[in-house]
Write a protein that holds these residues in place. Structure first.
Motif, PDB file in Angstrom:
ATOM      1  N   GLY A 146       0.714  -1.064   0.172  1.00 40.78           N
ATOM      2  CA  GLY A 146      -0.044  -0.107   0.343  1.00 40.78           C
ATOM      3  C   GLY A 146       0.975   1.053   0.262  1.00 40.78           C
ATOM      4  N   ASN A 147      -0.092   2.416   0.079  1.00 41.38           N
ATOM      5  CA  ASN A 147       0.834   3.692  -0.118  1.00 41.38           C
ATOM      6  C   ASN A 147      -0.165   4.998   0.827  1.00 41.38           C
ATOM      7  OD1 ASN A 147      -0.349   5.453  -1.624  1.00 41.38           O
ATOM      8  ND2 ASN A 147       1.143   3.396  -3.245  1.00 41.38           N
ATOM      9  N   PRO A 148       0.352   5.127   1.279  1.00 41.30           N
ATOM     10  CA  PRO A 148      -0.254   6.434   1.967  1.00 41.30           C
ATOM     11  C   PRO A 148      -1.718   7.315   0.741  1.00 41.30           C
ATOM     12  CG  PRO A 148       1.500   7.760   2.526  1.00 41.30           C
ATOM     13  CD  PRO A 148       1.751   6.426   1.550  1.00 41.30           C
ATOM     14  N   ILE A 149      -1.427   7.698  -0.675  1.00 40.37           N
ATOM     15  CA  ILE A 149      -1.894   8.263  -1.610  1.00 40.37           C
ATOM     16  C   ILE A 149      -2.796   6.994  -2.107  1.00 40.37           C
ATOM     17  CG2 ILE A 149      -2.272   8.729  -3.942  1.00 40.37           C
ATOM     18  CD1 ILE A 149       1.297   9.945  -3.673  1.00 40.37           C
ATOM     19  N   ASP A 193       3.624  18.380  17.797  1.00 32.19           N
ATOM     20  CA  ASP A 193       4.176  17.642  16.114  1.00 32.19           C
ATOM     21  C   ASP A 193       3.886  17.787  15.647  1.00 32.19           C
ATOM     22  OD1 ASP A 193       7.509  17.456  15.673  1.00 32.19           O
ATOM     23  OD2 ASP A 193       7.369  16.009  15.786  1.00 32.19           O
ATOM     24  N   LYS A 194       4.182  18.321  13.600  1.00 28.82           N
ATOM     25  CA  LYS A 194       3.480  18.270  12.542  1.00 28.82           C
ATOM     26  C   LYS A 194       2.449  17.733  12.761  1.00 28.82           C
ATOM     27  CE  LYS A 194       7.713  16.914  10.433  1.00 28.82           C
ATOM     28  NZ  LYS A 194       8.373  17.948   9.676  1.00 28.82           N
ATOM     29  N   ILE A 195       1.542  19.531  12.782  1.00 30.08           N
ATOM     30  CA  ILE A 195       0.707  19.665  12.696  1.00 30.08           C
ATOM     31  C   ILE A 195       0.609  20.652  11.245  1.00 30.08           C
ATOM     32  CG2 ILE A 195      -1.427  20.417  13.419  1.00 30.08           C
ATOM     33  CD1 ILE A 195      -1.643  18.223  15.279  1.00 30.08           C
ATOM     34  N   VAL A 196      -0.589  20.451  10.292  1.00 28.12           N
ATOM     35  CA  VAL A 196      -0.562  21.440   9.841  1.00 28.12           C
ATOM     36  C   VAL A 196      -2.017  22.106  10.079  1.00 28.12           C
ATOM     37  CG1 VAL A 196      -1.376  21.817   7.260  1.00 28.12           C
ATOM     38  CG2 VAL A 196       0.799  20.761   8.208  1.00 28.12           C
ATOM     39  N   ILE A 197      -2.015  23.393  10.151  1.00 27.37           N
ATOM     40  CA  ILE A 197      -3.799  24.324  10.306  1.00 27.37           C
ATOM     41  C   ILE A 197      -4.679  24.393   8.935  1.00 27.37           C
ATOM     42  CG2 ILE A 197      -4.270  26.168  11.104  1.00 27.37           C
ATOM     43  CD1 ILE A 197      -3.313  24.119  13.219  1.00 27.37           C
ATOM     44  N   GLY A 235      -4.018  22.766  -1.632  1.00 30.31           N
ATOM     45  CA  GLY A 235      -2.679  22.390  -2.607  1.00 30.31           C
ATOM     46  C   GLY A 235      -2.723  21.535  -1.331  1.00 30.31           C
ATOM     47  N   LEU A 236      -3.362  21.039  -0.413  1.00 36.20           N
ATOM     48  CA  LEU A 236      -2.545  20.158   0.547  1.00 36.20           C
ATOM     49  C   LEU A 236      -2.748  18.296  -0.022  1.00 36.20           C
ATOM     50  CD1 LEU A 236      -2.031  20.637   3.717  1.00 36.20           C
ATOM     51  CD2 LEU A 236      -4.722  19.088   3.763  1.00 36.20           C
ATOM     52  N   ASP A 237      -1.570  17.553   0.374  1.00 34.84           N
ATOM     53  CA  ASP A 237      -1.402  16.835  -0.314  1.00 34.84           C
ATOM     54  C   ASP A 237      -2.342  15.327  -0.038  1.00 34.84           C
ATOM     55  OD1 ASP A 237       0.263  14.275   1.210  1.00 34.84           O
ATOM     56  OD2 ASP A 237       0.975  16.428   1.573  1.00 34.84           O
ATOM     57  N   ALA A 270      -2.057  12.609   1.326  1.00 33.00           N
ATOM     58  CA  ALA A 270      -1.035  11.883   2.428  1.00 33.00           C
ATOM     59  C   ALA A 270      -1.491  12.348   3.311  1.00 33.00           C
ATOM     60  CB  ALA A 270       0.060  11.065   2.297  1.00 33.00           C
ATOM     61  N   THR A 271      -1.484  14.267   3.364  1.00 35.04           N
ATOM     62  CA  THR A 271      -1.496  14.903   4.535  1.00 35.04           C
ATOM     63  C   THR A 271      -3.015  15.114   4.673  1.00 35.04           C
ATOM     64  OG1 THR A 271       0.266  15.691   4.624  1.00 35.04           O
ATOM     65  CG2 THR A 271      -1.212  16.960   5.586  1.00 35.04           C
ATOM     66  N   ALA A 272      -4.126  14.777   3.360  1.00 35.21           N
ATOM     67  CA  ALA A 272      -5.342  15.005   3.771  1.00 35.21           C
ATOM     68  C   ALA A 272      -6.051  14.228   4.504  1.00 35.21           C
ATOM     69  CB  ALA A 272      -5.774  15.439   2.268  1.00 35.21           C
ATOM     70  N   GLN A 273      -5.619  12.756   4.711  1.00 36.89           N
ATOM     71  CA  GLN A 273      -5.835  11.624   4.773  1.00 36.89           C
ATOM     72  C   GLN A 273      -6.342  11.965   6.711  1.00 36.89           C
ATOM     73  OE1 GLN A 273      -7.785   9.659   3.482  1.00 36.89           O
ATOM     74  NE2 GLN A 273      -6.422   7.778   3.220  1.00 36.89           N
ATOM     75  N   GLY A 274      -5.194  12.350   7.284  1.00 35.92           N
ATOM     76  CA  GLY A 274      -5.017  12.850   8.764  1.00 35.92           C
ATOM     77  C   GLY A 274      -5.648  14.600   9.193  1.00 35.92           C
ATOM     78  N   THR A 275      -6.715  14.698   7.758  1.00 40.11           N
ATOM     79  CA  THR A 275      -7.310  15.730   8.935  1.00 40.11           C
ATOM     80  C   THR A 275      -8.483  15.646  10.078  1.00 40.11           C
ATOM     81  OG1 THR A 275      -6.416  16.974   6.979  1.00 40.11           O
ATOM     82  CG2 THR A 275      -8.941  18.112   7.119  1.00 40.11           C
ATOM     83  N   LEU A 276      -8.685  16.634  10.554  1.00 43.57           N
ATOM     84  CA  LEU A 276      -9.756  16.510  11.972  1.00 43.57           C
ATOM     85  C   LEU A 276     -10.500  17.776  11.789  1.00 43.57           C
ATOM     86  CD1 LEU A 276      -8.106  14.576  14.696  1.00 43.57           C
ATOM     87  CD2 LEU A 276      -9.747  13.850  12.769  1.00 43.57           C
ATOM     88  N   VAL A 277     -11.880  18.235  11.828  1.00 41.61           N
ATOM     89  CA  VAL A 277     -12.267  19.066  12.304  1.00 41.61           C
ATOM     90  C   VAL A 277     -13.183  19.384  13.409  1.00 41.61           C
ATOM     91  CG1 VAL A 277     -14.129  20.734  11.377  1.00 41.61           C
ATOM     92  CG2 VAL A 277     -12.937  19.754   9.760  1.00 41.61           C
ATOM     93  N   PHE A 278     -12.854  19.927  13.875  1.00 42.36           N
ATOM     94  CA  PHE A 278     -12.459  20.732  15.814  1.00 42.36           C
ATOM     95  C   PHE A 278     -13.877  21.874  15.455  1.00 42.36           C
ATOM     96  CE2 PHE A 278      -9.969  19.390  19.341  1.00 42.36           C
ATOM     97  CZ  PHE A 278      -9.739  17.596  18.551  1.00 42.36           C
TER      98      PHE A 278
END
Lengths: 182, 387
Positions: free
Chosen positions: A30-33, B280-284, B340-342, B344-352
Motif C-alpha cells: 500500500g501507500n498513503p495516497i 509535532d507535525k500538525i498542519v493548520i 494544495g494539501l497533498d 497523504a496529509t489530507a488523510q489525517g484531517t480533523l475538524v474541531f
C-alpha cells in the motif's frame, strides 16, 4: 458505526503492534495516497511464524485487519500462513464494509510478502512446495491500489480507475479556471 | 460519560430558549395553517410573519425578501436552479468556486449536463477566492455567480463584499451559501451586495429541517417547489411552523448574543490553536484570521483521520474527519486538495467545531484524548519516525 464488534475490538486493542528488530522477513504494501499502508515483520523458527508484528497507516478497518492477520498467522507454519486470504481475514473479523474490502484489506498481502521475503533471503528465489513443485515467489498483488467502485486492481495510484473510469481519488466537476496560487 | 461534542458544524444543540419557544408554540397553537383565512389561520400567519421578520433582521433584509425552506440544501438548490431556469434565455453561464458544498456543486453539475456552462475559480492555499478571478470569468452570457460565504471544512471566510461590488457593476445576480456562517458572523445583505443568501437554522442553535433563502427584491427566480401560493408564490407547501418558530427565536438570539458568543468562541479558538502548537507535525488548514470563530481544521501528519475519530469517539469526544476513508466514496476532500494539501496529509484531517455550550475545560479534556490517540496511532504508523 459501520464496523462489527470484532473489528471494533481489534481496533481498540490491536494485537502485535510494532516492528521486530532484524526480522527474518518484511512485507510492505500500500501507500498513503491509496489510503492505507502496512508493514509486517516476521521471526521464523522451524518453518513456523514464531513472532509477527505490524505497523499500519490507515482507517479503523485497516488497523483491525492488521491486528487480525497477525493473530491468525502467529504460530502457524509458513505453508498454513500462505493459505490466509483477504477473504478469510474479512470473515474472521465478522465482515467488512463493502467499500473497505479491498482498500483496507491489505493484511494478507503484507503477510504473504513478508513470507516471500523470508524465502528469498533463506532459500534463494525459487522454493519447493511440500509436493515437490518448484514455485517462484514473487508477490503478485504487492503495492496495488484497488478501485473503491469496481474492485479492480490498479497498477499505480491513479485519479481515474483504468477499469470502470470512475474517479478513485478526487476530481473537479468543472474546468478549473486557474492553478492554485501561493 | 459526558460526551464532549466538538462537531457543531454538523449541527448545533438547540438553544434552551429556542426549545422553550417551540414547546410553547406546540402547547398553545400548534396546528393553524397560515394560508387559511379564519381566525386560527390568522393567528398562525402572525407567528409566521414574526419569525420572518426576525430572520430578516439578522441579515439586515426586508421581511418580504425571506423565503422559508426545508434546509440549507434546499435554499442552495432553489437559488441556483431557480435563477438558472428563470434566466436561461439570457444566458447559460454560471461562475462558482472549487470549494463549494455539495448542495451547490451537485446542482451545478446537473445544470452543466443540461447545457449550462460552469466556470469554477480556484482558491489560494488558505481557501480564499480572488475577486479579480471572478471578474475575469464574467462573460456576456453570465447569469449567476455563486460563491460561499464561509467554507464548512476549513472555515475560511470569502471576500463576499468585494465580489458583490463586481457582480453589481456587471449586473450579474450574486448568490452566497452562508449556511455555516449566518448567525455566527455578521451578515448584511446590502453591505455585502448579495442578491441571494442561503441560511440554515441548525447552524445557530435552531432546529434542523428548517432554513431560508434571502431573495433580493426584483431578482428573477423560479420556484424550486411548485404548488400553492405559500411564501408569496416562491415556495409552495404548508409551512413547517414548528421549525419556523424555532428558527425565528434562534435568529433573534443570534443577533442579540452575537458579540458575547464571538468573544467566547475566539477564546476557545485561541485555546485550540495554542494546544495544537504543542503537537509535532500538525498542519493548520484555512485562513489564520479570515475564518469562522467556531471551527479549526488541522491535519495530523503520518496518521489517518478515521482511526483518530474512532479513538476519540471511544474517549467520549465527538469530532469530524475529512479523511477519504471516512467518506462513503473514499474520495479525498475536494476542499483540502483545492488548497494544495497533498493526499497523504489530507488523510489525517480533523475538524474541531465548537459552540457556546463548550467550555475551556472541555477543550482541555478533548486535547488529553487527542494527544493519546495521536501518540498511539503514530506509534503504530510505518510513516512516523521518532525524533
Amino acid at each position: 458505526m459501520q464496523y462489527s464488534d470484532v473489528v471494533m475490538d481489534h481496533f481498540k486493542k490491536p494485537r502485535n503492534v510494532g516492528k521486530i528488530d532484524n526480522p527474518d522477513g518484511t512485507g510492505e504494501v500500500g501507500n498513503p495516497i491509496c489510503g492505507d499502508m502496512m508493514t509486517i515483520t516476521l521471526r521464523v523458527k522451524d518453518d513456523r511464524i514464531d513472532d509477527i508484528k505490524f505497523n499500519t497507516f490507515g482507517c479503523g478497518a485497516a488497523i483491525a485487519v492488521s491486528s487480525m492477520v497477525t493473530e491468525m498467522a502467529k504460530g502457524k507454519t509458513l505453508e498454513e500462513a500462505l493459505a490466509i486470504t483477504k477473504e478469510s481475514v474479512a470473515k474472521s473479523l465478522g465482515g467488512l464494509p463493502k467499500n473497505k474490502l479491498h482498500c483496507s484489506n491489505l493484511g494478507a498481502d503484507a503477510l504473504h510478502k513478508a513470507i516471500m521475503d523470508y524465502y528469498e533471503h533463506k532459500e534463494g528465489k525459487v522454493r519447493e512446495t511440500k509436493e515437490g513443485e518448484k514455485v517462484e515467489h514473487i508477490g503478485e498483488r504487492e503495492g496495488k491500489c484497488y478501485c473503491p467502485y469496481c474492485d479492480a486492481g490498479l497498477p499505480d495510484p491513479t485519479p481515474i480507475c483504468t477499469h470502470c473510469g470512475k474517479p478513485t481519488l478526487q476530481h473537479s466537476d468543472f474546468p478549473i479556471l486557474k492553478g492554485a496560487k501561493e | 460519560m459526558k460526551v464532549i461534542y466538538l462537531d457543531h458544524i454538523s449541527g448545533n444543540p438547540l438553544h434552551p430558549q429556542v426549545r422553550e419557544a417551540i414547546i410553547d408554540y406546540i402547547k398553545k397553537d400548534g396546528f393553524g395553517n397560515p394560508v387559511s383565512q379564519h381566525s386560527i389561520g390568522d393567528a398562525a400567519m402572525e407567528i409566521l410573519e414574526d419569525a420572518r421578520a426576525k430572520v430578516a433582521q439578522l441579515i439586515n433584509a426586508d421581511p418580504q425578501e425571506i423565503v422559508f425552506t426545508s434546509c440549507g440544501t434546499e435554499a442552495n438548490n432553489h437559488a441556483i436552479k431557480g435563477v438558472a431556469f428563470a434566466k436561461a434565455k439570457k444566458g447559460k453561464h454560471i461562475i462558482t468556486s472549487n470549494i463549494e458544498h455539495q448542495s451547490v456543486a451537485r446542482p451545478l453539475r446537473m445544470l452543466s449536463q443540461m447545457g449550462y456552462n460552469v466556470t469554477s475559480v480556484s482558491v489560494d492555499k488558505y481557501g480564499l477566492v480572488n475577486p479579480a478571478d471572478v471578474e475575469e470569468a464574467i462573460r456576456e452570457d453570465t447569469i449567476l455567480i455563486s460563491i460561499m460565504h464561509a467554507n464548512n471544512e476549513i472555515g475560511t471566510i470569502e471576500p463576499i463584499a468585494e465580489i458583490g461590488k463586481i457582480a453589481k457593476a456587471k449586473k450579474v445576480p450574486f448568490h452566497t451559501d452562508s449556511v455555516v456562517s449566518c448567525g455566527n458572523v455578521p451578515i448584511d445583505v446590502n453591505e455585502m451586495g448579495v442578491d441571494l443568501v442561503s441560511i440554515a437554522a441548525n447552524q445557530f442553535y435552531g432546529p434542523a429541517g428548517i432554513g431560508a433563502l434571502y431573495i433580493r427584491e426584483k431578482t428573477r427566480i423560479l420556484p424550486l417547489i411548485d404548488g400553492g401560493i405559500q411564501e408569496s408564490n416562491r415556495r409552495a407547501g404548508t409551512p413547517n411552523m414548528i421549525g419556523i418558530v424555532g428558527m425565528g427565536k434562534a435568529a433573534e438570539l443570534a443577533r442579540v448574543e452575537m458579540p458575547q458568543r464571538t468573544e467566547h468562541l475566539l477564546k476557545l479558538k485561541k485555546a485550540v490553536m495554542d494546544r495544537l502548537a504543542t503537537i509535532d507535525k500538525i498542519v493548520i488548514n484555512g485562513h489564520p484570521e479570515k475564518s469562522l470563530p467556531g471551527l479549526v481544521s488541522f491535519s495530523v501528519e503520518y496518521i489517518e483521520g478515521e482511526s483518530m475519530m474512532m479513538m476519540l469517539d471511544e474517549e467520549g469526544v465527538s469530532i469530524s474527519t475529512r479523511s477519504a476513508c471516512a467518506s462513503g466514496s473514499l474520495r479525498t476532500s475536494h476542499v483540502l486538495i483545492a488548497t494544495g494539501l497533498d493526499h497523504a496529509t489530507a488523510q489525517g484531517t480533523l475538524v474541531f467545531s465548537y459552540g457556546i455550550d463548550i467550555t475551556l475545560e472541555d477543550i482541555d479534556k478533548a486535547f488529553v484524548s487527542l494527544r493519546k490517540s495521536v501518540d498511539f496511532l503514530r506509534n503504530m504508523s510505518p510513516l512516523y519516525k521518532k525524533g
